[in-house]
Design a protein around this motif. Structure first.
Motif, mmCIF file in Angstrom:
data_model
loop_
_atom_site.group_PDB
_atom_site.id
_atom_site.type_symbol
_atom_site.label_atom_id
_atom_site.label_comp_id
_atom_site.label_asym_id
_atom_site.label_seq_id
_atom_site.Cartn_x
_atom_site.Cartn_y
_atom_site.Cartn_z
ATOM 1 N N ASN A 130 -6.342 7.733 -1.734
ATOM 2 C CA ASN A 130 -5.181 6.899 -1.461
ATOM 3 C C ASN A 130 -5.064 6.659 0.033
ATOM 4 O O ASN A 130 -5.414 7.529 0.846
ATOM 5 C CB ASN A 130 -3.895 7.563 -1.964
ATOM 6 C CG ASN A 130 -3.733 7.438 -3.474
ATOM 7 O OD1 ASN A 130 -4.009 6.388 -4.045
ATOM 8 N ND2 ASN A 130 -3.291 8.503 -4.113
ATOM 9 N N PHE A 131 -4.540 5.501 0.400
ATOM 10 C CA PHE A 131 -4.335 5.177 1.809
ATOM 11 C C PHE A 131 -3.281 6.113 2.391
ATOM 12 O O PHE A 131 -2.433 6.643 1.674
ATOM 13 C CB PHE A 131 -3.902 3.717 1.939
ATOM 14 C CG PHE A 131 -3.734 3.252 3.352
ATOM 15 C CD1 PHE A 131 -4.736 3.457 4.280
ATOM 16 C CD2 PHE A 131 -2.565 2.617 3.747
ATOM 17 C CE1 PHE A 131 -4.581 3.033 5.595
ATOM 18 C CE2 PHE A 131 -2.409 2.192 5.049
ATOM 19 C CZ PHE A 131 -3.417 2.400 5.975
ATOM 20 N N TYR A 144 0.808 -1.220 0.000
ATOM 21 C CA TYR A 144 0.000 0.000 0.000
ATOM 22 C C TYR A 144 0.841 1.270 0.000
ATOM 23 O O TYR A 144 0.312 2.357 -0.236
ATOM 24 C CB TYR A 144 -0.949 0.013 1.199
ATOM 25 C CG TYR A 144 -1.932 -1.130 1.201
ATOM 26 C CD1 TYR A 144 -2.487 -1.607 0.017
ATOM 27 C CD2 TYR A 144 -2.306 -1.752 2.393
ATOM 28 C CE1 TYR A 144 -3.378 -2.660 0.013
ATOM 29 C CE2 TYR A 144 -3.206 -2.806 2.396
ATOM 30 C CZ TYR A 144 -3.740 -3.260 1.213
ATOM 31 O OH TYR A 144 -4.619 -4.302 1.214
ATOM 32 N N GLN A 197 -10.841 3.866 2.763
ATOM 33 C CA GLN A 197 -10.264 4.960 1.998
ATOM 34 C C GLN A 197 -10.488 4.787 0.497
ATOM 35 O O GLN A 197 -10.876 5.728 -0.192
ATOM 36 C CB GLN A 197 -8.754 5.064 2.276
ATOM 37 C CG GLN A 197 -8.383 5.478 3.690
ATOM 38 C CD GLN A 197 -8.776 6.890 4.016
ATOM 39 O OE1 GLN A 197 -9.698 7.131 4.771
ATOM 40 N NE2 GLN A 197 -8.079 7.842 3.439
ATOM 41 N N VAL A 198 -10.219 3.580 -0.014
ATOM 42 C CA VAL A 198 -10.232 3.405 -1.472
ATOM 43 C C VAL A 198 -11.632 3.497 -2.061
ATOM 44 O O VAL A 198 -11.809 3.957 -3.197
ATOM 45 C CB VAL A 198 -9.547 2.088 -1.898
ATOM 46 C CG1 VAL A 198 -8.099 2.078 -1.450
ATOM 47 C CG2 VAL A 198 -10.294 0.868 -1.414
ATOM 48 N N TYR A 240 0.350 5.734 1.294
ATOM 49 C CA TYR A 240 0.742 5.790 -0.108
ATOM 50 C C TYR A 240 1.825 6.856 -0.279
ATOM 51 O O TYR A 240 1.607 8.033 -0.033
ATOM 52 C CB TYR A 240 -0.464 6.106 -0.998
ATOM 53 C CG TYR A 240 -0.123 6.224 -2.470
ATOM 54 C CD1 TYR A 240 0.377 5.126 -3.163
ATOM 55 C CD2 TYR A 240 -0.280 7.419 -3.150
ATOM 56 C CE1 TYR A 240 0.709 5.230 -4.508
ATOM 57 C CE2 TYR A 240 0.037 7.531 -4.497
ATOM 58 C CZ TYR A 240 0.532 6.426 -5.170
ATOM 59 O OH TYR A 240 0.869 6.527 -6.501
ATOM 60 N N ASP A 258 -1.509 2.736 -5.705
ATOM 61 C CA ASP A 258 -2.541 3.764 -5.522
ATOM 62 C C ASP A 258 -3.924 3.136 -5.328
ATOM 63 O O ASP A 258 -4.121 1.936 -5.491
ATOM 64 C CB ASP A 258 -2.547 4.771 -6.673
ATOM 65 C CG ASP A 258 -2.951 4.158 -8.015
ATOM 66 O OD1 ASP A 258 -3.655 3.126 -8.026
ATOM 67 O OD2 ASP A 258 -2.562 4.717 -9.053
ATOM 68 N N TRP A 259 -4.882 3.998 -4.977
ATOM 69 C CA TRP A 259 -6.206 3.522 -4.566
ATOM 70 C C TRP A 259 -6.923 2.776 -5.683
ATOM 71 O O TRP A 259 -7.650 1.821 -5.421
ATOM 72 C CB TRP A 259 -7.059 4.700 -4.090
ATOM 73 C CG TRP A 259 -7.472 5.637 -5.189
ATOM 74 C CD1 TRP A 259 -6.797 6.729 -5.623
ATOM 75 C CD2 TRP A 259 -8.645 5.548 -5.988
ATOM 76 N NE1 TRP A 259 -7.468 7.331 -6.652
ATOM 77 C CE2 TRP A 259 -8.613 6.636 -6.898
ATOM 78 C CE3 TRP A 259 -9.729 4.669 -6.030
ATOM 79 C CZ2 TRP A 259 -9.612 6.849 -7.837
ATOM 80 C CZ3 TRP A 259 -10.734 4.888 -6.964
ATOM 81 C CH2 TRP A 259 -10.666 5.962 -7.860
#
Length: 473
Positions: free
Chosen positions: A451-452, A275, A445-446, A455, A279-280
């Motif tokens: 993005n987490f 992660y 988040q995603v 990231y 990316d998300w």
């Protein structure tokens, strides 16, 4: 001088084309980093040292650091309620002294190669018994700066103590290197244990053992040390019927083997399931598969979070949004195909698949060598990584209290429950299943198109001293 006037001077003093000032004045003011903006505000209002540090902390910026010469000048300026122009004069005089003597600054890892032995030497040099030399040194410097009654006394103090100043925040660097050392030493200890075990098996079974079985545990333990290179000599020795290298020789060999920052970054990234570098959008399709398999309510939720449709889209609106999501899926699939040519998706290749974002290697190298300050989120996430991978004694175990103490020792704010990232960290620390907390937070988040937190967590790390030098004429 007013705050607005200081912004004007910041823009003009900093390396910005003054001919374009009238055309893009506001844009250039926004280009001034947030931390420098707060410092400008403090100089305009003639804040005290306590006030400026409080303001910096409230805005999640690092407090002024006494071991940086450039910030030592600011500490003196705020303590003595100087204005912007007075500080500039002090800075200019002090810089002449510092630039003349900076070559005497103590340094480590200058040979280009980072070894476990050097890492240990750095850690020991920055430690005294169970306390940090750097912590006491920083406090001592700050106290003496504050007690300086005049600019002449301050500059004289700077000249006498020039070797004690550092380019980066040594406390954050110290903790990063200390826990990195714990991590590597734990892997080395496991290898040494495997060597002892294999030696007993050799003595017990001699030539009876199959070649495939010979040295198996040693070679497995060496795989866990892949971030140290080269290990060829040790691998060859593990294959032999009789080891030629005594255990002490192996220890010396490992202590002088080069550490690869990219290998450490990969271990760090792999622990967080990639992660840090993924990316998300990629995570979203990995979690839920093809778009046509998603539940309808989730499709709408994701599309809405991306601004593709309203919360209750009409059929026409939804058709357009769905088409855009399908296009995004196709683009993601092409990216995946390109990545799959470099690494498979089987369990044995999983780590390779997540070894992306090579900029992380450069950042980790500079964290260790002192070329870049470590930001708060990177330090926290690295400490959590080591906490989960290495058995730590009670003194060094990362608990809520110890983490807060480390953060404050580094000039960072302690954990704040009202901050999203900090809430995640608190939940992670308190949970009996912290990796479940990680997965829950990532998913939350995603699906919002975000993005987490981790990231490219390192990307906000920079050298505060370099920031001042880059901007000041």
């Amino acid at each position: 001088m007013k705050k607005s006037d200081i912004f004007e001077n910041l823009v003009m003093d900093f390396s910005i084309d003054t001919e374009e000032l009238s055309k893009a004045d506001e844009k250039k003011r926004k280009a001034v980093p947030a931390r420098l903006e707060i410092l400008a505000e403090g100089l305009a209002a003639r804040w005290s040292l306590e006030q400026i540090n409080q303001k910096l902390e409230e805005n999640e910026c690092e407090k002024l650091y006494a071991r940086s010469f450039y910030e030592a000048c600011l500490i003196y300026a705020f303590e003595h309620r100087m204005d912007y122009e007075e500080w500039k004069e002090l800075f200019a005089e002090g810089r002449k002294l510092f630039e003349k003597s900076k070559g005497d600054e103590k340094s480590f890892f200058r040979g280009g190669k980072i070894t476990l032995k050097e890492l240990k030497e750095y850690m020991e040099a920055e430690s005294v018994s169970e306390e940090l030399e750097t912590m006491f040194l920083t406090r001592s410097l700050e106290e003496k700066i504050i007690k300086s009654d005049s600019e002449e006394e301050f500059l004289s103090f700077v000249q006498e103590n020039i070797e004690k100043f550092s380019s980066v925040r040594e406390r954050a660097r110290y903790y990063f290197c200390k826990y990195l050392y714990f991590y590597i030493q734990d892997r080395c200890d496991r290898y040494y244990e495997s060597c002892i075990k294999e030696e007993k098996l050799r003595n017990q079974y001699g030539n009876v053992r199959d070649k495939e079985e010979r040295g198996r545990e040693e070679k497995f333990a060496l795989e866990e040390l892949a971030f140290l290179k080269p290990l060829t000599k040790l691998k060859r020795d593990a294959d032999k019927q009789r080891n030629n290298m005594p255990l002490e020789e192996k220890k010396e060999y490992l202590e002088n083997t080069a550490l690869t920052p990219g290998g450490i970054f990969d271990e760090f990234n792999y622990f967080y399931f990639g992660y840090v570098s993924v990316d998300w959008m990629e995570i979203l399709f990995e979690l839920y598969g093809n778009f046509d398999q998603w539940p309808q309510n989730m499709k709408i939720r994701v599309a809405h979070s991306l601004g593709l449709c309203s919360q209750n889209p009409s059929p026409v609106e939804w058709k357009t949004a769905a088409a855009k999501l399908l296009l995004m899926e196709e683009e993601q699939r092409k990216k995946e195909e390109e990545k799959d040519t470099c690494g498979g998706r089987e369990e044995g290749d999983r780590k390779k698949a997540y070894q992306r974002g090579r900029s992380g290697e450069d950042f980790f190298r500079e964290f260790i060598t002192g070329g870049r300050d470590i930001n708060r989120a990177t330090l926290i996430s690295f400490l959590l990584f080591v906490r989960m991978r290495v058995p730590l004694d009670d003194e060094n175990k990362i608990t809520m209290n110890r983490l807060n103490r480390i953060l404050m020792n580094c000039g960072f704010a302690g954990l704040k429950p009202d901050q999203e990232f900090d809430r995640f960290v608190i939940r992670f620390l308190r949970s009996t299943e912290p990796l479940d907390v990680l997965e829950e937070e990532v998913e939350k988040q995603v699906v919002q198109g975000k993005n987490f937190y981790l990231y490219k967590v390192y990307r906000d790390s920079y050298c505060h001293q370099k920031e001042l030098l880059d901007y000041l004429v």
